[in-house]
Design a protein around this motif. Structure first.
Motif, PDB file in Angstrom:
ATOM      1  N   LEU A 182     -19.628  68.121 -17.222  1.00 19.33           N
ATOM      2  CA  LEU A 182     -18.502  68.476 -16.356  1.00 19.33           C
ATOM      3  C   LEU A 182     -18.576  69.944 -15.935  1.00 19.33           C
ATOM      4  O   LEU A 182     -18.212  70.287 -14.803  1.00 19.33           O
ATOM      5  CB  LEU A 182     -17.187  68.201 -17.082  1.00 19.33           C
ATOM      6  CG  LEU A 182     -16.852  66.713 -17.314  1.00 19.33           C
ATOM      7  CD1 LEU A 182     -15.571  66.579 -18.114  1.00 19.33           C
ATOM      8  CD2 LEU A 182     -16.712  65.983 -15.987  1.00 19.33           C
ATOM      9  N   GLU A 183     -19.046  70.807 -16.824  1.00 25.33           N
ATOM     10  CA  GLU A 183     -19.208  72.218 -16.456  1.00 25.33           C
ATOM     11  C   GLU A 183     -20.239  72.371 -15.340  1.00 25.33           C
ATOM     12  O   GLU A 183     -20.057  73.169 -14.409  1.00 25.33           O
ATOM     13  CB  GLU A 183     -19.630  73.012 -17.690  1.00 25.33           C
ATOM     14  CG  GLU A 183     -19.798  74.501 -17.423  1.00 25.33           C
ATOM     15  CD  GLU A 183     -20.267  75.253 -18.658  1.00 25.33           C
ATOM     16  OE1 GLU A 183     -20.496  76.466 -18.558  1.00 25.33           O
ATOM     17  OE2 GLU A 183     -20.400  74.617 -19.728  1.00 25.33           O
ATOM     18  N   MET A 184     -21.332  71.598 -15.429  1.00 22.86           N
ATOM     19  CA  MET A 184     -22.350  71.644 -14.371  1.00 22.86           C
ATOM     20  C   MET A 184     -21.771  71.158 -13.047  1.00 22.86           C
ATOM     21  O   MET A 184     -22.029  71.737 -11.991  1.00 22.86           O
ATOM     22  CB  MET A 184     -23.542  70.783 -14.783  1.00 22.86           C
ATOM     23  CG  MET A 184     -24.658  70.720 -13.748  1.00 22.86           C
ATOM     24  SD  MET A 184     -26.028  69.671 -14.260  1.00 22.86           S
ATOM     25  CE  MET A 184     -25.234  68.068 -14.260  1.00 22.86           C
ATOM     26  N   MET A 185     -20.949  70.086 -13.075  1.00 22.20           N
ATOM     27  CA  MET A 185     -20.342  69.581 -11.847  1.00 22.20           C
ATOM     28  C   MET A 185     -19.322  70.563 -11.283  1.00 22.20           C
ATOM     29  O   MET A 185     -19.194  70.715 -10.062  1.00 22.20           O
ATOM     30  CB  MET A 185     -19.680  68.228 -12.113  1.00 22.20           C
ATOM     31  CG  MET A 185     -20.647  67.111 -12.477  1.00 22.20           C
ATOM     32  SD  MET A 185     -21.850  66.751 -11.177  1.00 22.20           S
ATOM     33  CE  MET A 185     -20.776  66.171  -9.876  1.00 22.20           C
ATOM     34  N   ASN A 186     -18.564  71.250 -12.153  1.00 27.41           N
ATOM     35  CA  ASN A 186     -17.560  72.219 -11.685  1.00 27.41           C
ATOM     36  C   ASN A 186     -18.199  73.492 -11.132  1.00 27.41           C
ATOM     37  O   ASN A 186     -17.540  74.247 -10.420  1.00 27.41           O
ATOM     38  CB  ASN A 186     -16.604  72.571 -12.818  1.00 27.41           C
ATOM     39  CG  ASN A 186     -15.619  71.466 -13.113  1.00 27.41           C
ATOM     40  OD1 ASN A 186     -15.200  70.752 -12.189  1.00 27.41           O
ATOM     41  ND2 ASN A 186     -15.246  71.277 -14.361  1.00 27.41           N
ATOM     42  N   SER A 187     -19.479  73.738 -11.472  1.00 29.38           N
ATOM     43  CA  SER A 187     -20.131  74.948 -10.967  1.00 29.38           C
ATOM     44  C   SER A 187     -20.366  74.892  -9.464  1.00 29.38           C
ATOM     45  O   SER A 187     -20.534  75.926  -8.822  1.00 29.38           O
ATOM     46  CB  SER A 187     -21.459  75.153 -11.699  1.00 29.38           C
ATOM     47  OG  SER A 187     -22.367  74.105 -11.380  1.00 29.38           O
ATOM     48  N   GLY A 188     -20.385  73.682  -8.874  1.00 30.94           N
ATOM     49  CA  GLY A 188     -20.582  73.554  -7.432  1.00 30.94           C
ATOM     50  C   GLY A 188     -22.025  73.645  -6.994  1.00 30.94           C
ATOM     51  O   GLY A 188     -22.314  73.524  -5.794  1.00 30.94           O
ATOM     52  N   LYS A 189     -22.965  73.851  -7.928  1.00 34.82           N
ATOM     53  CA  LYS A 189     -24.374  73.965  -7.534  1.00 34.82           C
ATOM     54  C   LYS A 189     -24.964  72.610  -7.151  1.00 34.82           C
ATOM     55  O   LYS A 189     -25.925  72.559  -6.388  1.00 34.82           O
ATOM     56  CB  LYS A 189     -25.170  74.578  -8.688  1.00 34.82           C
ATOM     57  CG  LYS A 189     -24.754  76.011  -9.002  1.00 34.82           C
ATOM     58  CD  LYS A 189     -25.574  76.578 -10.143  1.00 34.82           C
ATOM     59  CE  LYS A 189     -25.156  78.009 -10.453  1.00 34.82           C
ATOM     60  NZ  LYS A 189     -25.924  78.584 -11.581  1.00 34.82           N
ATOM     61  N   ILE A 190     -24.415  71.547  -7.702  1.00 32.14           N
ATOM     62  CA  ILE A 190     -24.919  70.220  -7.372  1.00 32.14           C
ATOM     63  C   ILE A 190     -24.322  69.723  -6.059  1.00 32.14           C
ATOM     64  O   ILE A 190     -25.009  69.175  -5.200  1.00 32.14           O
ATOM     65  CB  ILE A 190     -24.615  69.231  -8.514  1.00 32.14           C
ATOM     66  CG1 ILE A 190     -25.243  69.731  -9.834  1.00 32.14           C
ATOM     67  CG2 ILE A 190     -25.130  67.856  -8.176  1.00 32.14           C
ATOM     68  CD1 ILE A 190     -26.742  69.852  -9.792  1.00 32.14           C
ATOM     69  N   THR A 191     -22.991  69.928  -5.894  1.00 33.63           N
ATOM     70  CA  THR A 191     -22.316  69.453  -4.679  1.00 33.63           C
ATOM     71  C   THR A 191     -22.527  70.366  -3.483  1.00 33.63           C
ATOM     72  O   THR A 191     -22.180  70.003  -2.356  1.00 33.63           O
ATOM     73  CB  THR A 191     -20.814  69.316  -4.949  1.00 33.63           C
ATOM     74  OG1 THR A 191     -20.295  70.588  -5.389  1.00 33.63           O
ATOM     75  CG2 THR A 191     -20.562  68.273  -6.031  1.00 33.63           C
ATOM     76  N   ARG A 192     -23.065  71.584  -3.699  1.00 33.87           N
ATOM     77  CA  ARG A 192     -23.416  72.513  -2.618  1.00 33.87           C
ATOM     78  C   ARG A 192     -22.220  72.850  -1.726  1.00 33.87           C
ATOM     79  O   ARG A 192     -22.322  72.913  -0.503  1.00 33.87           O
ATOM     80  CB  ARG A 192     -24.532  71.936  -1.754  1.00 33.87           C
ATOM     81  CG  ARG A 192     -25.800  71.664  -2.506  1.00 33.87           C
ATOM     82  CD  ARG A 192     -26.855  71.080  -1.590  1.00 33.87           C
ATOM     83  NE  ARG A 192     -28.047  70.707  -2.318  1.00 33.87           N
ATOM     84  CZ  ARG A 192     -29.095  70.120  -1.764  1.00 33.87           C
ATOM     85  NH1 ARG A 192     -29.094  69.857  -0.468  1.00 33.87           N
ATOM     86  NH2 ARG A 192     -30.144  69.799  -2.481  1.00 33.87           N
ATOM     87  N   GLY A 193     -21.059  72.990  -2.336  1.00 42.33           N
ATOM     88  CA  GLY A 193     -19.880  73.402  -1.573  1.00 42.33           C
ATOM     89  C   GLY A 193     -19.330  72.338  -0.648  1.00 42.33           C
ATOM     90  O   GLY A 193     -18.656  72.665   0.337  1.00 42.33           O
ATOM     91  N   MET A 194     -19.593  71.075  -0.926  1.00 38.84           N
ATOM     92  CA  MET A 194     -19.049  70.008  -0.090  1.00 38.84           C
ATOM     93  C   MET A 194     -17.528  69.960  -0.231  1.00 38.84           C
ATOM     94  O   MET A 194     -16.958  70.418  -1.220  1.00 38.84           O
ATOM     95  CB  MET A 194     -19.653  68.658  -0.504  1.00 38.84           C
ATOM     96  CG  MET A 194     -21.145  68.523  -0.228  1.00 38.84           C
ATOM     97  SD  MET A 194     -21.528  68.441   1.537  1.00 38.84           S
ATOM     98  CE  MET A 194     -20.861  66.837   1.926  1.00 38.84           C
ATOM     99  N   ASP A 195     -16.874  69.384   0.781  1.00 41.81           N
ATOM    100  CA  ASP A 195     -15.421  69.273   0.749  1.00 41.81           C
ATOM    101  C   ASP A 195     -14.992  68.414  -0.446  1.00 41.81           C
ATOM    102  O   ASP A 195     -15.667  67.440  -0.813  1.00 41.81           O
ATOM    103  CB  ASP A 195     -14.934  68.642   2.062  1.00 41.81           C
ATOM    104  CG  ASP A 195     -13.414  68.651   2.144  1.00 41.81           C
ATOM    105  OD1 ASP A 195     -12.839  69.739   2.264  1.00 41.81           O
ATOM    106  OD2 ASP A 195     -12.838  67.556   2.062  1.00 41.81           O
TER     107      ASP A 195
END
Length: 617
Positions: A182-195
C-alpha cells in the motif's frame, strides 16, 4: 476448505491488530468482542454460553493465536455455510480493525489512495498472498496484480520503479507485506499521477474480476422472451451464472441465467437489424444477444465458454485456478533452478577432479623428465668414469689386473641399477597410458550424458505434442456430442409439431363426420315429411273429385258436414314441410312448391264447395 483459508487470512489481520504489544497474545475481553462480531457478519447464531465457558475469567493471562484457534474452528468456522453471508462484510470488519493500527498514509500528499481503494487493494493482496503466516506476496504476484491495474488504466507498468522496490533486502528475503504494498501504491510512482477517479475505477474493476469472480461485464442487446423486442442490458458473467441488469449500477436485476454443462454458446448471422449476434442455449430456453462489434462478441463467447468449462471441471473461481497454476509454475522454476545448481555443482566437482588428475599427470611428467635427466647425468658420469678408467688403465697398466675384479663387480652393480631405472621408466610410461585412457573415458561419459539430455528434451517435446493432440481430440468429441444433442432436440420438436398437426386433422375429421351425420338425419326427416304430404294430397284429390260430382234433379244432396267432417282441412301449408337444409337443390324446392301450390288450390276449391259457391262446369 478454500473459503475457510480465505476467512482465516482476514481474521488473522483482525487478531494481530488487537495485539497491541506485539507479543502474539490478545486479551480475552477483546477476543469476546471479536468473536461476537464475527458471528454477526457470518450469519452464525451466537452462543454466549460457549464463549464464556471458553474464555473464563479464572484463566490467567491473555490468549495466543494457537489458543484461540480451537474455539474459532469449533464454534465459528465449522458452522459457516457458503452463500449464507457476504464475505465483503467480513473483510470490512477485519480491515477496520487492522487499518486503525497499521495503515497510516501521509494525507498531505495528493497521491494517497481513498480508503475504499486501499480496502480493495488489501482484499486483492489477501487473495493473491501465499498460504503461510505472516501473510506476504511474492514479487511475481505483485507484478501480475500491478500489470492488471495498469492495463485497466490503459498505461504501461513502470518496471524500473517496481524493480527498485523488489530489489530491497527485506523484499528479497520475505516478500511483500500488505503495508509495504500500500505504501508503494500511495507513492504514486506506479500510477504516474493518474487521476484518482481513473485509478479507483481500475482498482474496482480488478477487485470485481479477481475477488468477486466476475469474468466479464458490459452492455449487450438482449431479445425478450415474450415481447421479442430488443433492449440494452448490463450483463455480469460469473463462473456459475450470467445476470443482466437495467444499468451498470446493478440496482435492478432483470434475470439470472444459470450456467452448467448443458449450456452452449453459438454465433448467429445478422438479422432483425442487429449485428454481431450470438445465442446462449440452456435446457429450457435460448437467449439471443447482440454485441457492439465483432471483438466484443468474440470476448463474450470466449468468456461464457470459459465459465461453462469451469463448471464442467468442478472449479468455482477462474483466478483461484490461475493462482494455483502460477504457484505451480514458480515451484517448477525453483525446482529447475535447484536442479541446475546441483548439476553445476556436480560439473564443478568433475572439473576439479579432472584438474586434479591433470595435475597428477603433470607431476608424473615432471618426475619422468627428472628421471631422464638423472639417467643422462648417470650416463655422463659413466662415460667420464670410463674415460678416467681408460686413462688410468693406460697410465697404470700394472694396477689393471689388480683392479679388474673390483671393476667387474662395480660394473655389475651399475648394470643392475640401470636395469632398475629402465623398469621404473617403463612403469611411468604405462601409468601415463592408463591416465590417457581414463581421460578418454571421462570425455566419452560427458558426451553420452549430453546425448541423453538432448534425447530427454526431445521426449518431453514429443509428450507435449501428444498432450496437445489429445486435448484437440477431446474438444472435437465435446463439439460432436453438443451437435448430436442439438440435432436430437430439433428432431424431437419436429415430431411434436407433426403430432399436433395430426391431432388437429383428426379433430377436424370428426367434426365433418358429425356434420354429415346431422345432414343425413335432416334429409331423412324431410323425405319422410315429403312422402306424408304426397299421401295427404292424393287423399284430398279423391275427396275433392267426390265432392265435385254434379247432383241431378230429384237427388238428395248429401250433408256437407258429414261428407268431410272427418278430414281436417288445413288452411295453410304444413310447417313440418319446411326443410332445414337447403342443400337439396333447386329441383326439390320447385317440386315442394308445386305440391304445396296444388294443395292450396284443392283447399281453396274445397272451401268454396263448403260455402256453396263452387262453379260447376
Amino acid at each position: 476448505m478454500e473459503l475457510r483459508a480465505e476467512l482465516l487470512k482476514s481474521i488473522w489481520y483482525g487478531f494481530t491488530a488487537l495485539d497491541l504489544e506485539k507479543s502474539g497474545k490478545v486479551s480475552k475481553s477483546q477476543l469476546k468482542v471479536l468473536s461476537h462480531n464475527l458471528c454477526t457478519v457470518l450469519s452464525i447464531p451466537h452462543d454466549p454460553v460457549a464463549l464464556e465457558e471458553h474464555f473464563r475469567d479464572d484463566d490467567d493471562g491473555p490468549v495466543s493465536s494457537q489458543g484461540y484457534m480451537p474455539y474459532l474452528t469449533k464454534y465459528i468456522l465449522d458452522k459457516v455455510e457458503e452463500g449464507a453471508f457476504n464475505k465483503e462484510n467480513v473483510d470490512e470488519l477485519c480491515w477496520t480493525l487492522t487499518a486503525k493500527k497499521n495503515y497510516r498514509p501521509d494525507r498531505s500528499t495528493t497521491t494517497v489512495l481513498p480508503e475504499k481503494d486501499a480496502f480493495r487493494l488489501w482484499c486483492l493482496f489477501n487473495f493473491l498472498s501465499e498460504d503461510k503466516y505472516p501473510l506476504v506476496m511474492v514479487p511475481d504476484e505483485v507484478e501480475y496484480l500491478l500489470k492488471k491495474v495498469c492495463m485497466a488504466m490503459s498505461i504501461e507498468l513502470n518496471c524500473v520503479e517496481l524493480e527498485d522496490f523488489t530489489s530491497q533486502d527485506v523484499v528479497q528475503r520475505n516478500g511483500f507485506s500488505v503495508w509495504g504494498f500500500l505504501e508503494m501504491m500511495n507513492s504514486g510512482k506506479i500510477t504516474r499521477g493518474m487521476d484518482k477517479d481513473i485509478t479507483s475505477m481500475a482498482i474496482e474493476e480488478i477487485y470485481r474480476e479477481i475477488v468477486g469472480d466476475v469474468l466479464k461485464e458490459g452492455y449487450l442487446w438482449k431479445k425478450g422472451q415474450l415481447r421479442r423486442n430488443w433492449k440494452e442490458r448490463w450483463f455480469t458473467l460469473r463462473p456459475s451464472s450470467l445476470a443482466y441488469y437495467s444499468g451498470e449500477d446493478r440496482k435492478e436485476c432483470h434475470g439470472n441465467i444459470t450456467l452448467d454443462g448443458n449450456c452452449c454458446v453459438e454465433v448467429l448471422p445478422d438479422r432483425d437489424g442487429k449485428r454481431c449476434m450470438f445465442c446462449l442455449k440452456t435446457l429450457s430456453k435460448t437467449y439471443e444477444m447482440s454485441a457492439s462489434d465483432t471483438k466484443q462478441r468474440q470476448e463474450w463467447t470466449t468468456a461464457i465458454q470459459t465459465a461453462i468449462r469451469l463448471y464442467v471441471e468442478g472449479k468455482t473461481s477462474l483466478h483461484k485456478d490461475l493462482k494455483l497454476k502460477r504457484r505451480e509454475q514458480r515451484e517448477q522454476r525453483e525446482k529447475r533452478r535447484l536442479d541446475k545448481e546441483e548439476e553445476l555443482q556436480r560439473l564443478r566437482a568433475l572439473q576439479e577432479e579432472r584438474e586434479h588428475k591433470l595435475a597428477e599427470l603433470e607431476v608424473l611428467r615432471e618426475a619422468q623428465k627428472q628421471a631422464q635427466v638423472l639417467q643422462e647425468q648417470d650416463e655422463q658420469k659413466r662415460r667420464e668414469q670410463h674415460e678416467q678408467l681408460h686413462r688410468t688403465l693406460e697410465i697404470q697398466l700394472r694396477e689393471a689386473e689388480e683392479a679388474r675384479a673390483s671393476m667387474q663387480a662395480e660394473m655389475v652393480l651399475k648394470e643392475e641399477e640401470a636395469e632398475r631405472q629402465k623398469k621404473r621408466i617403463h612403469e611411468l610410461e604405462e601409468m601415463q597410458k592408463h591416465l590417457k585412457e581414463a581421460l578418454q573415458l571421462e570425455i566419452k561419459a560427458r558426451m553420452d550424458e549430453e546425448a541423453f539430455r538432448y534425447a530427454q528434451t526431445g521426449l518431453l517435446a514429443e509428450e507435449e505434442e501428444k498432450m496437445k493432440a489429445l486435448m484437440a481430440l477431446q474438444e472435437e468429441q465435446e463439439e460432436y456430442i453438443v451437435k448430436t444433442q442439438r440435432e436430437k432436440q430439433e428432431l424431437k420438436q419436429e415430431m411434436e409439431t407433426k403430432s399436433r398437426e395430426l391431432d388437429e386433422a383428426q379433430r377436424q375429421l370428426e367434426t365433418v363426420r358429425a356434420n354429415r351425420y346431422r345432414v343425413d338425419q335432416d334429409v331423412v326427416a324431410a323425405q319422410r315429411k315429403l312422402r306424408q304430404a304426397s299421401t295427404n294430397v292424393k287423399h284430398w284429390n279423391v275427396q275433392m273429385n267426390r265432392l265435385m260430382r254434379p247432383i241431378g234433379p230429384g237427388e238428395k244432396r248429401p250433408s256437407l258436414g258429414s261428407s268431410y267432417s272427418s278430414f281436417p282441412m288445413p288452411c295453410q301449408r304444413d310447417p313440418g314441410l319446411r326443410l332445414r337444409p337447403r342443400a337439396e337443390g333447386k329441383d326439390e324446392e320447385s317440386k315442394e312448391n308445386l305440391d304445396n301450390g296444388a294443395g292450396c288450390g284443392d283447399e281453396k276449391r274445397l272451401s268454396q264447395a263448403s260455402n256453396g259457391e263452387m262453379d260447376i262446369p
